[in-house]
Design a protein around this motif. Structure first.
Motif, PDB file in Angstrom:
ATOM      1  N   ARG A  84      12.611 -19.046 -25.092  1.00  0.00           N
ATOM      2  CA  ARG A  84      11.491 -19.269 -26.005  1.00  0.00           C
ATOM      3  C   ARG A  84      10.945 -20.676 -25.742  1.00  0.00           C
ATOM      4  N   SER A 105      13.134 -23.102 -29.856  1.00  0.00           N
ATOM      5  CA  SER A 105      12.128 -23.367 -28.822  1.00  0.00           C
ATOM      6  C   SER A 105      12.506 -24.547 -27.945  1.00  0.00           C
ATOM      7  N   VAL A 127       5.938 -19.126 -27.369  1.00  0.00           N
ATOM      8  CA  VAL A 127       6.019 -18.833 -28.800  1.00  0.00           C
ATOM      9  C   VAL A 127       5.285 -19.865 -29.655  1.00  0.00           C
TER      10      VAL A 127
END
Length: 407
Positions: free
Chosen positions: A156, A132, A205
């Motif tokens: 992400r 991420s 996410v």
């Protein structure tokens, strides 16, 4: 009074030992000053962190060690073997994490100033990129989406919420208030989710918070988790994870020893806050991400230095050592306290200032410290130097950066 946290240091017959080995012998093997790290202590704190989370029912977790605390390659490889991922804040730290064998699927990228080159590096390091990007502004999200589109990838991303809480820590290492440069306000996150321009090549996410470093009590942490939970419920879409950041402190001072939140208390507070503000209001159970740094490595490191000479001036006593503020800047930058011990303990003690050779008055590791009278060649140890020691060191005054030794 709480017990002092586990340390590799202890005196045996008035000689200071580190992981059971005589520091008087160890100090003679390498040129001083140098950092010495304990493998056993890293393993203890990593396993303890994991165990205390599991004891609170936090089984689905990902630990992303904050590389900024200590970026030694052997330390990173050891943490990777223990199962850790990485929290990085620069392209250089990303390269170190990958070189240490940490998989991209365990790497989060934080920080307000990610460059185009760093974003591209993170997206290209694996077919799925990194775990991420912890996004710190809508402007950054626009850049990530633009670069992902150019590379024909999907980034992400997790919004780093600025929860507008005041953490009890030094003002330079607090990061969770509205006036700080970190994170995004909740209303801006909600507005950003409604704008299609950010999402052609980006996927939300998770959500993230991080309110500061050297946290010793949990009030602000609980408040931040409440704000994060409220936002997650308002978003009302499945999230893979909630990133609760790091920052749990260690005991540098006697006062902190009395007040410090233990890892067990920390995990209990987190579980209680998640349960009250999130789990009771939804069936969602996202993975919990932690970004510990100091708590894993702070106690495992010491800085070993040698006395150059002593000086008496107008009633003031100085013990001049060969370590300087360029080697350990925390006392000069944060007025931080580090315990200092003589390698050879004696009954007699005097009051002395421990100072280094740098041409700055801030080059002082402790004033009016009670230590035995020392002479040229005697060794001293600056304790609790495993975190933000070597990583913040420099070559100021054209001094070489000191060696690191993992025992």
């Amino acid at each position: 009074m709480k017990n002092k946290m586990k340390s590799p240091l202890e005196y045996k017959k008035n000689t200071l030992h580190f992981d059971g080995q005589s520091l008087n012998l160890i100090a003679q093997k390498w040129q001083t000053p140098f950092y010495l790290y304990s493998k056993k202590t890293i393993e203890f704190y990593y396993n303890d962190f994991t165990l205390k989370a599991q004891e609170q029912g936090l089984d689905d977790i990902l630990i992303c060690y904050a590389i900024k605390a200590n970026n030694n390659k052997d330390v990173l490889k050891l943490l990777r073997k223990l199962g850790s991922g990485a929290d990085v804040v620069s392209g250089g730290e990303l390269k170190l994490a990958l070189k240490a064998g940490i998989h991209p699927s365990k790497i989060v990228f934080s920080g307000v100033g990610k460059t185009d080159e760093e974003i591209e590096m993170a997206l290209k390091c694996h077919k799925n990129g990194i775990f991420s990007f912890n996004v710190e502004s809508l402007e950054e999200l626009a850049d990530i989406n633009r670069i992902a589109k150019k590379l024909n990838k999907v980034a992400r991303v997790a919004f780093r919420l600025n929860p507008q809480v005041h953490a009890k820590t030094h003002r330079y290492i607090a990061t969770g208030n509205k006036t700080h440069k970190f994170g995004i306000l909740a209303e801006d996150i909600l507005a950003g989710l409604k704008s299609k321009k950010y999402w052609s090549h980006s996927k939300l996410v998770g959500l993230s918070i991080h309110i500061g470093s050297q946290l010793t009590e949990m009030k602000a942490t609980k408040e931040a988790i409440k704000e994060l939970s409220d936002l997650a419920l308002k978003i009302n879409r499945p999230l893979e994870f909630l990133d609760l950041g790091g920052g749990l402190g260690i005991d540098y001072t006697e006062e902190e020893r009395k007040e410090l939140t233990s890892t067990a208390e920390y995990m209990k507070a987190i579980h209680e806050a998640l349960d009250a503000f999130y789990y009771k209001k939804t069936d969602e159970r996202p993975k919990i991400v932690f970004e510990p740094g100091r708590i894993l490595v702070g106690k495992m490191g010491i800085l070993i230095s040698k006395v150059i000479r002593t000086k008496v001036s107008g009633g003031n006593h100085f013990t001049i050592i060969d370590a300087g503020m360029n080697d350990l800047i925390r006392p000069a930058l944060y007025e931080a306290h580090h315990d200092i011990y003589p390698v050879m303990r004696k009954t007699k003690e005097i009051s002395t200032d421990i100072v280094g050779p740098i041409c700055e008055s801030a080059d002082c590791f402790g004033s009016a410290m009670k230590l035995p009278p020392m002479k040229n060649g005697d060794f001293v140890v600056i304790d609790n130097a495993g975190a933000y020691g070597h990583t913040m060191s420099s070559t100021y005054n054209e001094r070489q950066r000191v060696k690191e030794v993992l025992l």
